[in-house]
Design an enzyme around this catalytic site. Structure first.
Site, PDB file in Angstrom:
ATOM      1  N   ARG A 145       1.266  -1.471  -0.344  1.00 56.38           N
ATOM      2  CA  ARG A 145       0.024  -0.170  -0.171  1.00 56.38           C
ATOM      3  C   ARG A 145       1.483   1.702   0.352  1.00 56.38           C
ATOM      4  O   ARG A 145       0.634   2.466   0.503  1.00 56.38           O
ATOM      5  CB  ARG A 145      -1.381  -0.330   1.276  1.00 56.38           C
ATOM      6  N   LYS A 193       2.259   6.443   1.894  1.00 56.33           N
ATOM      7  CA  LYS A 193       1.749   5.022   2.376  1.00 56.33           C
ATOM      8  C   LYS A 193      -0.104   5.028   2.061  1.00 56.33           C
ATOM      9  O   LYS A 193      -0.684   5.798   2.539  1.00 56.33           O
ATOM     10  CB  LYS A 193       2.487   4.907   3.638  1.00 56.33           C
ATOM     11  N   ASP A 213      -6.670  -4.300   0.674  1.00 54.47           N
ATOM     12  CA  ASP A 213      -7.094  -3.020   0.241  1.00 54.47           C
ATOM     13  C   ASP A 213      -6.417  -2.387  -0.164  1.00 54.47           C
ATOM     14  O   ASP A 213      -6.528  -0.907  -1.017  1.00 54.47           O
ATOM     15  CB  ASP A 213      -8.190  -2.459   1.163  1.00 54.47           C
ATOM     16  N   GLY A 214      -4.728  -1.597  -0.134  1.00 57.08           N
ATOM     17  CA  GLY A 214      -4.110  -0.926  -0.127  1.00 57.08           C
ATOM     18  C   GLY A 214      -4.129   0.830   0.650  1.00 57.08           C
ATOM     19  O   GLY A 214      -3.575   1.542  -0.072  1.00 57.08           O
ATOM     20  N   ARG A 229      14.592  -2.223   2.821  1.00 60.13           N
ATOM     21  CA  ARG A 229      14.453  -2.973   3.686  1.00 60.13           C
ATOM     22  C   ARG A 229      15.302  -4.409   3.986  1.00 60.13           C
ATOM     23  O   ARG A 229      15.395  -4.467   3.049  1.00 60.13           O
ATOM     24  CB  ARG A 229      13.268  -3.539   4.431  1.00 60.13           C
ATOM     25  N   ASP A 260      11.650  -7.086   7.793  1.00 59.19           N
ATOM     26  CA  ASP A 260      10.437  -6.258   5.938  1.00 59.19           C
ATOM     27  C   ASP A 260      10.005  -5.142   6.846  1.00 59.19           C
ATOM     28  O   ASP A 260      10.221  -4.266   6.065  1.00 59.19           O
ATOM     29  CB  ASP A 260       9.557  -7.202   5.664  1.00 59.19           C
ATOM     30  N   ASN A 261      10.469  -4.468   8.363  1.00 57.77           N
ATOM     31  CA  ASN A 261      10.494  -3.193   8.618  1.00 57.77           C
ATOM     32  C   ASN A 261      11.580  -2.736   9.128  1.00 57.77           C
ATOM     33  O   ASN A 261      11.311  -2.121   9.908  1.00 57.77           O
ATOM     34  CB  ASN A 261       9.250  -3.485   9.273  1.00 57.77           C
ATOM     35  N   ASP A 286       8.553   2.236   9.090  1.00 63.99           N
ATOM     36  CA  ASP A 286       7.095   1.638   9.479  1.00 63.99           C
ATOM     37  C   ASP A 286       6.325   1.521  10.853  1.00 63.99           C
ATOM     38  O   ASP A 286       6.428   0.104  12.053  1.00 63.99           O
ATOM     39  CB  ASP A 286       7.109  -0.152   8.834  1.00 63.99           C
TER      40      ASP A 286
HETATM   41  P1  AMP Z   1       3.462  -4.337   7.892  1.00 69.65           P
HETATM   42  O1  AMP Z   1       2.828  -5.265   8.768  1.00 69.65           O
HETATM   43  O2  AMP Z   1       2.233  -2.995   7.878  1.00 69.65           O
HETATM   44  O3  AMP Z   1       4.245  -4.010   8.227  1.00 69.65           O
HETATM   45  O4  AMP Z   1       3.089  -5.132   6.877  1.00 69.65           O
HETATM   46  C1  AMP Z   1       2.979  -6.220   6.121  1.00 69.65           C
HETATM   47  C2  AMP Z   1       3.554  -6.304   4.947  1.00 69.65           C
HETATM   48  O5  AMP Z   1       1.228  -6.502   4.131  1.00 69.65           O
HETATM   49  C3  AMP Z   1       3.870  -5.534   3.703  1.00 69.65           C
HETATM   50  O6  AMP Z   1       3.760  -5.746   2.569  1.00 69.65           O
HETATM   51  C4  AMP Z   1       2.404  -4.315   3.583  1.00 69.65           C
HETATM   52  O7  AMP Z   1       2.534  -3.288   2.470  1.00 69.65           O
HETATM   53  C5  AMP Z   1       1.174  -4.848   3.436  1.00 69.65           C
HETATM   54  N1  AMP Z   1       0.006  -3.974   4.098  1.00 69.65           N
HETATM   55  C6  AMP Z   1      -0.048  -4.063   5.559  1.00 69.65           C
HETATM   56  N2  AMP Z   1      -1.463  -3.368   5.343  1.00 69.65           N
HETATM   57  C7  AMP Z   1      -1.894  -3.217   4.130  1.00 69.65           C
HETATM   58  C8  AMP Z   1      -2.983  -3.144   3.495  1.00 69.65           C
HETATM   59  N3  AMP Z   1      -3.980  -1.909   3.840  1.00 69.65           N
HETATM   60  N4  AMP Z   1      -2.673  -3.178   1.868  1.00 69.65           N
HETATM   61  C9  AMP Z   1      -2.285  -3.783   1.052  1.00 69.65           C
HETATM   62  N5  AMP Z   1      -1.043  -4.048   2.003  1.00 69.65           N
HETATM   63  C10 AMP Z   1      -0.641  -4.410   3.378  1.00 69.65           C
HETATM   64 MG    MG Z   2       5.863  -2.662   6.880  1.00 73.75          MG
END
Ligand code: AMP
Ligand code: MG
Length: 492
Positions: free
Chosen positions: A97, A116, A128-129, A186, A255-256, A265
């Site tokens: 997203r 973001k 949902d992005g 990352r 990844d963070n 993140d």
């Molecule tokens: P995060 O735990 O927030 O670091 O997210 C882990 C992964 O999920 C990353 O690849 C994010 O881009 C993806 N992600 C998190 N929330 C969404 C969302 N609402 N729509 C699409 N991808 C998401």
């Molecule tokens: Mg992340």
């Protein structure tokens, strides 16, 4: 060379990441949002981008940083990466997203801008992005608060809201955060190519990161080994800085983890209030993998994951391990240095670690507020006085604290510590204001009703965390009863 601030008409970007081969990312435009409105903006970040302050209130600003209109020169893209989530290999993730718009250089600093919440990408998986207003305000405020605490972090230029609804546990309004950092690469970006057995791409990415973010390493014998060593140092240092202000990230998946050692993140993060070293700020982290006390070890674990991914380009296991092994020593040294500052000690003496441990034991057994304890400690005199009462009030076990204070004062005496100088230096490292969850919550609830004044006020308070700001005394107080059990999850 510095140039006078640019208007939005003059503002341009260039996307260097887009020069990597096409399989590193997917080009795509942001999905427009309905009727964008400005929630808050950081004038400091605008200045870093050399954007003039007047532009922050223009309609073009809303269009550019909501993703509704393309900034000249920008080539928006979603990058692919992978990662370990909660210790388990998660395979391909990527910017689900977020869109990297491109970068700009000003005052010899290269900064990239990422939106973001700008809509679905090929890496959105089930998402949902979009990002909700709630988490966008939290990320915005915390990035700016961490920067003011002198902790390496991605920054946030602005939060732009929209009435467009998204569904989490309940329907919520959405927002876009314009994040700013010298690099958004990352640890997981490297793991992606390693686990896909694409060593040429791994090397390309390493060369890219070195050229952009670590050019001084290009002349090293083994630049890849030097890269790992430097990232390890930065990460260990960052962990010590987090611990010293009681910051908990909440989702330290690889990844963070930023390849330039910045906090990245912001999700279910928290600042320690009633001290508990086992505190878990992310309520979906049932095992406490990312609890406060685990963070330094997890930082090391993550560096090991990066080391594994970089090992083929570094060449040998021994060289890889050599670049990694200093993590505990760097962490310990930085933490000890920060503790000396927090306790107002100018010299390093035998027994100091026991003295620090004694205070942390009291914090733990009394669940005393972390920020206020250090802030009130900063105001004590060499001699027992009525000024002790503010600190003593935070502890149930006053006798225990008094005993520790005897040792502490004896230690201050060993270096002829002068009250005025020590208090001033302690007050400049022990913040009065941190982003307590409840403060963010109050601002969010108002913003959800279109009143952004509290978000903006909080930003201005958190920009000067060490100043007394007597008029804002209530923002430094213990959380109210209703906020004791606020839960923050990954849902954002
Ligand atoms: P995060 O735990 O927030 O670091 O997210 C882990 C992964 O999920 C990353 O690849 C994010 O881009 C993806 N992600 C998190 N929330 C969404 C969302 N609402 N729509 C699409 N991808 C998401
Ligand atoms: Mg992340």
């Amino acid at each position: 060379m510095t140039t006078s601030p640019l208007s939005l008409q003059e503002f341009m970007l260039e996307n260097q990441f887009a020069e990597l081969p096409a399989h590193f990312y997917t080009h795509l435009a942001a999905s427009p949002i309905d009727k964008p409105y400005l929630v808050a903006a950081s004038t400091e970040v605008a200045a870093q981008l050399n954007l003039d302050q007047a532009s922050l209130n223009s309609p073009e600003f809303l269009n550019y940083f909501s993703g509704n209109q393309l900034i000249p020169g920008s080539k928006p893209l979603a990058a692919v990466y992978s990662g370990h989530q909660f210790g388990v290999w998660a395979g391909q993730l990527g910017d689900g997203r977020a869109l990297l718009l491109g970068g700009t250089s000003h005052a010899e600093q290269h900064l990239e801008i990422q939106l973001k919440g700008a809509g679905m990408t090929p890496y959105s998986r089930m998402g949902d992005g979009r990002a909700v207003l709630r988490s966008s305000i939290r990320e915005f405020l915390c990035s700016e608060a961490m920067a003011a605490l002198n902790i390496p972090t991605s920054r946030a230029l602005c939060v732009i809201g929209s009435d467009q609804m998204v569904f989490r546990e309940t329907p919520e309004t959405s927002a876009v955060v314009a994040r700013v950092a010298p690099s958004f690469v990352r640890f997981g970006s490297f793991e992606h190519w390693y686990y896909n057995d694409r060593m040429d791409d791994l090397r390309l990415l390493a060369d890219y990161v070195i050229a952009l973010s670590y050019p001084e390493l290009q002349t090293e014998n083994n630049p890849y080994q030097a890269l790992l060593a430097t990232v390890t140092t930065r990460t260990a240092t960052l962990m010590a800085q987090w611990q010293a202000v009681g910051f908990m990230h909440g989702v330290m998946n690889t990844d963070n983890m930023s390849i330039i050692g910045q906090t990245l993140d912001y999700g279910p993060f928290g600042f320690m209030e009633a001290y508990d070293e086992k505190h878990i700020c992310n309520h979906t982290d049932q095992q406490g993998r990312y609890s406060y006390r685990m963070q330094p070890a997890i930082g090391n674990w993550n560096c090991q994951a990066l080391a594994q991914a970089l090992s083929p380009v570094i060449g040998s296991v021994d060289d890889t391990n050599a670049a990694l092994s200093h993590y505990p020593a760097v962490y310990r040294k930085k933490w000890t240095e920060l503790m000396h500052q927090k306790f107002g000690l100018k010299t390093d003496q035998e027994g100091d670690l026991d003295l620090f441990a004694g205070f942390f034991t009291l914090l733990q057994s009394n669940h005393a507020d972390f920020t206020l304890s250090f802030r009130h400690l900063s105001k004590l005199s060499n001699q027992k006085s009525t000024k002790d009462e503010l600190l003593r009030d935070l502890f149930l076990d006053r006798d225990g604290l008094d005993l520790w204070l005897l040792d502490y004062r004896a230690r201050l005496g060993m270096e002829q510590s002068d009250d005025k100088t020590r208090q001033a230096s302690m007050l400049s490292v022990n913040p009065k204001f941190v982003l307590r969850n409840y403060l963010a919550q109050v601002a969010i609830e108002k913003a959800q009703k279109k009143d952004f004044s509290e978000t903006r006020k909080l930003l201005s308070i958190l920009k000067n965390p060490y100043d007394e700001q007597e008029e804002h005394e209530d923002y430094a107080e213990l959380p109210p009863d209703w906020a004791r059990h606020l839960e923050v999850s990954c849902s954002s």
